[in-house]
Write a protein that holds these residues in place. Structure first.
Motif, short mmCIF file in Angstrom:
data_model
loop_
_atom_site.label_atom_id
_atom_site.label_comp_id
_atom_site.label_asym_id
_atom_site.label_seq_id
_atom_site.Cartn_x
_atom_site.Cartn_y
_atom_site.Cartn_z
N THR A 66 1.66 4.61 -7.67
CA THR A 66 3.09 4.39 -7.70
C THR A 66 3.57 3.41 -6.94
N LEU A 67 3.40 3.83 -5.59
CA LEU A 67 3.80 2.79 -4.48
C LEU A 67 3.19 1.55 -4.74
N VAL A 68 1.83 1.39 -4.80
CA VAL A 68 1.14 0.22 -4.84
C VAL A 68 1.57 -0.60 -6.24
N GLN A 69 2.09 -0.12 -7.31
CA GLN A 69 2.54 -0.68 -8.53
C GLN A 69 3.83 -1.24 -8.31
N GLN A 70 4.43 -0.73 -7.46
CA GLN A 70 5.89 -0.89 -7.27
C GLN A 70 6.01 -2.12 -6.27
N LYS A 71 5.12 -2.17 -5.43
CA LYS A 71 4.89 -3.09 -4.37
C LYS A 71 4.51 -4.54 -5.05
N LEU A 72 3.57 -4.40 -5.89
CA LEU A 72 2.87 -5.52 -6.69
C LEU A 72 4.06 -6.18 -7.56
N VAL A 73 4.76 -5.22 -8.41
CA VAL A 73 6.02 -5.93 -9.10
C VAL A 73 6.87 -6.39 -8.38
N SER A 74 7.26 -6.06 -7.13
CA SER A 74 8.26 -6.72 -6.55
C SER A 74 7.89 -8.00 -5.85
N GLU A 75 6.41 -8.14 -5.68
CA GLU A 75 5.70 -9.54 -5.63
C GLU A 75 5.61 -10.50 -6.62
N GLY A 76 5.98 -10.13 -7.90
CA GLY A 76 5.63 -10.85 -8.89
C GLY A 76 4.49 -10.54 -9.64
N HIS A 77 3.64 -9.59 -9.37
CA HIS A 77 2.58 -9.56 -10.22
C HIS A 77 2.93 -8.81 -11.66
N CYS A 78 2.05 -8.72 -12.46
CA CYS A 78 1.93 -8.37 -13.80
C CYS A 78 0.96 -7.37 -13.98
N CYS A 79 1.10 -6.62 -15.23
CA CYS A 79 -0.12 -5.71 -15.70
C CYS A 79 -0.33 -4.66 -14.45
N THR A 80 0.76 -4.17 -13.82
CA THR A 80 0.29 -3.25 -12.72
C THR A 80 0.10 -1.91 -13.28
N ALA A 81 0.50 -1.75 -14.52
CA ALA A 81 0.32 -0.47 -15.34
C ALA A 81 -1.14 0.15 -15.26
N LYS A 82 -1.93 -0.97 -15.04
CA LYS A 82 -3.56 -0.75 -15.17
C LYS A 82 -4.12 -0.27 -13.87
N ILE A 83 -3.28 -0.33 -12.92
CA ILE A 83 -3.77 -0.12 -11.42
C ILE A 83 -3.60 1.45 -11.33
N GLN A 84 -4.98 2.06 -10.96
CA GLN A 84 -4.98 3.54 -10.49
C GLN A 84 -5.88 3.54 -9.24
N ILE A 85 -5.07 4.36 -8.43
CA ILE A 85 -5.87 4.67 -7.15
C ILE A 85 -6.36 6.05 -7.16
N ASN A 86 -7.73 5.92 -7.09
CA ASN A 86 -8.35 7.10 -7.11
C ASN A 86 -9.23 7.66 -5.68
N GLN A 87 -9.36 6.77 -5.03
CA GLN A 87 -10.09 6.81 -3.80
C GLN A 87 -9.07 5.89 -2.57
N LEU A 88 -9.28 6.23 -1.54
CA LEU A 88 -8.63 5.35 -0.42
C LEU A 88 -9.29 4.07 -0.21
N ASP A 89 -10.69 3.89 -0.47
CA ASP A 89 -11.06 2.58 -0.28
C ASP A 89 -10.56 1.62 -1.16
N GLN A 90 -10.09 2.20 -2.60
CA GLN A 90 -9.26 1.25 -3.53
C GLN A 90 -8.03 0.84 -2.95
N LEU A 91 -7.38 2.02 -2.26
CA LEU A 91 -6.05 1.58 -1.71
C LEU A 91 -6.11 0.42 -0.95
N PHE A 92 -6.81 0.47 0.16
CA PHE A 92 -7.19 -0.24 1.27
C PHE A 92 -7.58 -1.70 0.79
N SER A 93 -8.50 -1.78 -0.20
CA SER A 93 -9.07 -2.94 -0.69
C SER A 93 -7.93 -3.58 -1.58
N LEU A 94 -7.39 -3.11 -2.38
CA LEU A 94 -6.24 -3.70 -3.05
C LEU A 94 -5.04 -4.20 -2.21
#
Length: 99
Positions: A66-94
């Motif tokens: 949710t936090l990553v999706q909110q950040k990306l939306v605030s920066e103008g990215h779209c299609c953030t609903a598809k983003i799912q964080i299931n591992q820390l390495d995903q969080l860091f790389s994204l």
């Protein structure tokens, strides 16, 4: 005390990727005292702590997503609903890619 990078900083339902002491200083500069007290830091190993170095629990992956999706939306990215964080390495790389 923070001594390794990169890390993820979470405060007031916001999330930031921090790759150096300088970028951490920039992130913390505008935070209120309350925000600083409630901020948590996550390193790539999954260690979570507060400003004083006290261990904290890792936020749920749902909350991190949710936090990553909110950040990306605030920066103008779209299609953030598809983003799912299931591992820390995903969080860091994204967050690194969008930093």
């Amino acid at each position: 005390m923070i001594n390794s990078y990169p890390l993820v900083l979470i405060f007031d339902q916001s999330i930031e990727y921090v790759d150096s002491a300088k970028s951490l200083e920039e992130c913390l500069f505008y935070l209120t005292e309350k925000q600083l007290k409630t901020a948590v830091y996550i390193n790539e190993s999954g260690d979570v702590c507060d400003q004083d170095g006290t261990s904290k629990s890792l936020p749920s992956y749902i909350n991190l997503t949710t936090l990553v999706q909110q950040k990306l939306v605030s920066e103008g990215h779209c299609c953030t609903a598809k983003i799912q964080i299931n591992q820390l390495d995903q969080l860091f790389s994204l967050l690194k890619e969008t930093n």
